[in-house]
Design an enzyme around this catalytic site. Structure first.
Site, PDB file in Angstrom:
ATOM      1  N   LYS A  22       6.479  -2.737  -5.534  1.00  0.00           N
ATOM      2  CA  LYS A  22       6.118  -1.303  -5.494  1.00  0.00           C
ATOM      3  C   LYS A  22       7.331  -0.465  -5.099  1.00  0.00           C
ATOM      4  O   LYS A  22       7.646   0.530  -5.739  1.00  0.00           O
ATOM      5  CB  LYS A  22       4.999  -1.067  -4.468  1.00  0.00           C
ATOM      6  CG  LYS A  22       4.840   0.395  -4.084  1.00  0.00           C
ATOM      7  CD  LYS A  22       3.809   0.623  -3.010  1.00  0.00           C
ATOM      8  CE  LYS A  22       4.307   0.494  -1.591  1.00  0.00           C
ATOM      9  NZ  LYS A  22       4.830   1.709  -0.974  1.00  0.00           N
ATOM     10  N   ASN A  23       8.018  -0.896  -4.039  1.00  0.00           N
ATOM     11  CA  ASN A  23       9.087  -0.053  -3.504  1.00  0.00           C
ATOM     12  C   ASN A  23      10.336  -0.054  -4.371  1.00  0.00           C
ATOM     13  O   ASN A  23      11.246   0.749  -4.171  1.00  0.00           O
ATOM     14  CB  ASN A  23       9.403  -0.461  -2.058  1.00  0.00           C
ATOM     15  CG  ASN A  23       8.292  -0.016  -1.119  1.00  0.00           C
ATOM     16  OD1 ASN A  23       7.401   0.720  -1.533  1.00  0.00           O
ATOM     17  ND2 ASN A  23       8.334  -0.473   0.122  1.00  0.00           N
ATOM     18  N   ARG A 105       4.932   9.902  -0.552  1.00  0.00           N
ATOM     19  CA  ARG A 105       6.219  10.402  -0.070  1.00  0.00           C
ATOM     20  C   ARG A 105       7.381  10.034  -0.980  1.00  0.00           C
ATOM     21  O   ARG A 105       8.390  10.731  -1.028  1.00  0.00           O
ATOM     22  CB  ARG A 105       6.508   9.844   1.318  1.00  0.00           C
ATOM     23  CG  ARG A 105       5.447  10.168   2.340  1.00  0.00           C
ATOM     24  CD  ARG A 105       5.828   9.546   3.639  1.00  0.00           C
ATOM     25  NE  ARG A 105       7.212   9.894   3.932  1.00  0.00           N
ATOM     26  CZ  ARG A 105       7.596  11.013   4.504  1.00  0.00           C
ATOM     27  NH1 ARG A 105       6.713  11.894   4.877  1.00  0.00           N
ATOM     28  NH2 ARG A 105       8.859  11.267   4.709  1.00  0.00           N
ATOM     29  N   CYS A 129       3.426  11.196   8.323  1.00  0.00           N
ATOM     30  CA  CYS A 129       2.387  10.292   7.848  1.00  0.00           C
ATOM     31  C   CYS A 129       2.016   9.343   8.974  1.00  0.00           C
ATOM     32  O   CYS A 129       2.569   9.434  10.074  1.00  0.00           O
ATOM     33  CB  CYS A 129       2.838   9.543   6.600  1.00  0.00           C
ATOM     34  SG  CYS A 129       3.994   8.238   6.919  1.00  0.00           S
ATOM     35  N   ARG A 134       8.997  10.718   9.557  1.00  0.00           N
ATOM     36  CA  ARG A 134       9.651  10.441   8.277  1.00  0.00           C
ATOM     37  C   ARG A 134      10.347  11.649   7.648  1.00  0.00           C
ATOM     38  O   ARG A 134       9.962  12.133   6.577  1.00  0.00           O
ATOM     39  CB  ARG A 134       8.658   9.806   7.308  1.00  0.00           C
ATOM     40  CG  ARG A 134       8.042   8.548   7.903  1.00  0.00           C
ATOM     41  CD  ARG A 134       7.253   7.757   6.931  1.00  0.00           C
ATOM     42  NE  ARG A 134       8.077   7.140   5.904  1.00  0.00           N
ATOM     43  CZ  ARG A 134       7.578   6.504   4.849  1.00  0.00           C
ATOM     44  NH1 ARG A 134       6.278   6.431   4.691  1.00  0.00           N
ATOM     45  NH2 ARG A 134       8.354   5.946   3.963  1.00  0.00           N
ATOM     46  N   ASP A 321       7.906  -3.390   7.078  1.00  0.00           N
ATOM     47  CA  ASP A 321       6.695  -3.451   6.240  1.00  0.00           C
ATOM     48  C   ASP A 321       5.913  -4.752   6.411  1.00  0.00           C
ATOM     49  O   ASP A 321       4.847  -4.913   5.804  1.00  0.00           O
ATOM     50  CB  ASP A 321       7.062  -3.246   4.762  1.00  0.00           C
ATOM     51  CG  ASP A 321       7.529  -1.832   4.481  1.00  0.00           C
ATOM     52  OD1 ASP A 321       7.288  -0.953   5.324  1.00  0.00           O
ATOM     53  OD2 ASP A 321       8.152  -1.611   3.425  1.00  0.00           O
ATOM     54  N   ILE A 343      12.508   0.555  13.227  1.00  0.00           N
ATOM     55  CA  ILE A 343      12.667   1.459  12.077  1.00  0.00           C
ATOM     56  C   ILE A 343      11.717   2.657  12.214  1.00  0.00           C
ATOM     57  O   ILE A 343      12.139   3.805  12.076  1.00  0.00           O
ATOM     58  CB  ILE A 343      12.371   0.728  10.736  1.00  0.00           C
ATOM     59  CG1 ILE A 343      13.140  -0.599  10.662  1.00  0.00           C
ATOM     60  CG2 ILE A 343      12.692   1.627   9.539  1.00  0.00           C
ATOM     61  CD1 ILE A 343      14.630  -0.497  10.573  1.00  0.00           C
ATOM     62  N   ARG A 413      -2.832   1.415  -2.680  1.00  0.00           N
ATOM     63  CA  ARG A 413      -1.537   2.057  -2.963  1.00  0.00           C
ATOM     64  C   ARG A 413      -0.448   1.014  -3.175  1.00  0.00           C
ATOM     65  O   ARG A 413       0.521   1.271  -3.876  1.00  0.00           O
ATOM     66  CB  ARG A 413      -1.111   2.948  -1.785  1.00  0.00           C
ATOM     67  CG  ARG A 413      -2.056   4.086  -1.532  1.00  0.00           C
ATOM     68  CD  ARG A 413      -1.553   4.913  -0.409  1.00  0.00           C
ATOM     69  NE  ARG A 413      -0.177   5.318  -0.699  1.00  0.00           N
ATOM     70  CZ  ARG A 413       0.582   6.025   0.113  1.00  0.00           C
ATOM     71  NH1 ARG A 413       0.109   6.402   1.270  1.00  0.00           N
ATOM     72  NH2 ARG A 413       1.806   6.343  -0.224  1.00  0.00           N
TER      73      ARG A 413
END
Ligand code: EPU
Length: 436
Positions: A22-23, A105, A129, A134, A321, A343, A413
């Site tokens: 996805k990223n 985002r 979020c 962010r 993540d 992070i 998502r």
């Protein structure tokens, strides 16, 4: 808003195929705004975030076409997603509306490509979020250094370029270290700038490398991607290309933990364990066995899970993540584990929900102290963000009784067909569709 009902206690066993990242896919779809001619992307996962990004570039004048899935006769895996074709047909529009940006985002990824190719961009400012504030200041600062001018008006960032962007040497890091999407945004813009750009303090994540590889296929001149110093010699034009998105390392890590938490045995196809080296290191310490054979990982675990300490870090460190998912596993570890989030220091919304399931986790600033317990119990819990939700699914798989997870749109998502994939390896999970 759909929910998941999970009856815990089954050992997962079987094969799962990891989807495209996805990223990686999100900024890569945005990068297609830079090219003249058609780009074909293979392995783009079917996710609501990808739908939002294709909708956005559609509104920005791209023709987007998804081919039918391709069957795989003689193979027990489901059909492959069809390729995604993207071609810019109209360059007049330059606005990413709040309606789309507020749902995703990663919409900020159109900023660099629009400024470089069309000289103008209006992008709604992404708000905070569930995982923290962010900000996007580093994206803006990097593009400013290339010569773009910015102002904010009515919640929008308005950027303009007079003439052409100009390459320069710049430092791109921030207080929390490098920025993944910021690096990609500036790299995309620099690909069409005049002269050389050197990005110092660039993010080294595999998703940055994947996007650089696509840009190179489009005709860009990029070196050093995957290191903290990326060199980009600007070119006049980029053309369409064909590219395959890398496997999703976070989905892969989540299923590795699913095997571990259920004391199961999974064969994970289409994965790149080099992208998960720090994760494999921590899981080895916990007692999870991961063996690799080409692009397949075989995962099993001993019943006893050791406690560990883990700190999230930029790549190649342990990814933020997968922090929530590791925490779910460590809730059942022996003794006390410690997780520090470097992070996104506020990314701990899963703590309260895991505690509702019988976990014993205490948060102190950016650190969570996890006292292992013998078992988790099913409960009604709330998904708060994508990865926190994944952690609740993992906890539900092993909990005694039934877990109901509300608001699973967060999971949709970023995890392609998660319940089908889990059901295929023996999980008792059901999607309850929202009525009406
Ligand atoms: N930061 C700034 N200013 C900026 C940009 C970032 O201060 O302009 C800070 C952030 O607040 C954070 C740190 O820098 O503390 C790193 O953030 P980064 O910019 O790297 O995050 P991102 O690029 O916006 C991507 C992923 C996230 C993932 C992070 C970190 C996508 C679409 N998103 O976000 O993925 O957590 O990198 O690896 O690629 C997820 O998939 O669940 C997810 C949140």
């Amino acid at each position: 808003m759909d929910s998941f009902l999970i009856r815990g206690g089954t050992r997962l066993k079987g094969k799962i195929e990891i989807s495209g990242s996805k990223n990686s896919a999100l900024p890569i779809v945005a990068a297609c705004l830079l090219a003249e001619g058609k780009t074909t992307l293979n392995g783009v996962p079917r996710l609501s975030d990808v739908d939002s990004m294709t909708k956005l570039i559609g509104e920005l004048g791209c023709h987007v076409y998804r081919h039918e899935p391709a069957g795989r006769p003689g193979n027990d895996l489901p059909p492959l997603n069809g390729p995604l074709d993207i071609e810019v047909t109209d360059e007049k529009l330059c606005e990413a509306r709040y309606d789309i940006v507020k749902t995703m985002r990663a919409s900020i990824c159109v900023l660099g490509p629009l400024l470089a190719k069309r000289g103008r961009a209006i992008v709604s400012i992404p708000g905070g979020c569930a995982i923290g504030d962010r900000p996007v200041d580093l994206h803006v600062r990097g593009l400013q250094k290339l010569g773009a001018e910015f102002r904010t008006e009515n919640g929008n960032i308005i950027g303009e370029v007079h003439g052409r962007l100009k390459g320069c040497r710049m430092y791109l890091g921030g207080a929390q270290g490098p920025t993944v999407l910021g690096t990609i945004n500036v790299m995309c813009a620099a690909a069409l700038a005049e002269g050389e750009t050197v990005l110092v303090g660039a993010a080294c994540e595999p998703e940055v490398v994947d996007c650089a590889e696509l840009l190179i296929k489009m005709g860009a001149q990029i070196k050093g991607h995957g290191t903290p110093e990326i060199r980009i010699e600007g070119v006049d034009k980029l053309h369409g290309a064909e590219h395959r998105i890398i496997p999703d390392r976070i989905e892969c890590g989540t299923f590795i933990i699913a095997a571990a938490i259920t004391n199961g045995e999974l064969e994970l196809k289409n994965c790149n364990l080099d992208h998960l080296i720090a994760v494999a290191d921590r899981l080895d310490e916990v007692g999870v066995k991961i063996e690799r054979q080409n692009g397949t990982a075989f995962v099993s675990s001993s019943r006893r899970l050791n406690n560990v300490e883990m700190t999230t870090q930029p790549f190649p460190g342990f990814p933020t993540d997968l922090q929530a998912q590791l925490m779910a596993l460590l809730c059942l570890g022996d003794g006390i584990s410690v997780i520090t989030e470097r992070i996104f220091p506020d990314r701990f919304l899963h703590v309260g929900e895991l505690n509702r399931m019988g976990a014993r986790v205490r948060k102190e600033g950016p650190t969570a102290i996890i006292q292992g317990v013998k078992e988790l119990q099913g409960a009604s819990v709330m998904a708060s963000d994508l990865r926190a939700s994944a952690a609740l699914v993992l906890a539900g798989l092993v909990a005694r009784g039934t877990t109901k997870i509300d608001r699973v749109y967060h999971i949709d998502r970023g995890y392609e067909k998660i319940e089908q994939k889990l059901m295929a390896v023996g999980a008792d999970i059901e999607r309850i569709k929202e009525k009406g």
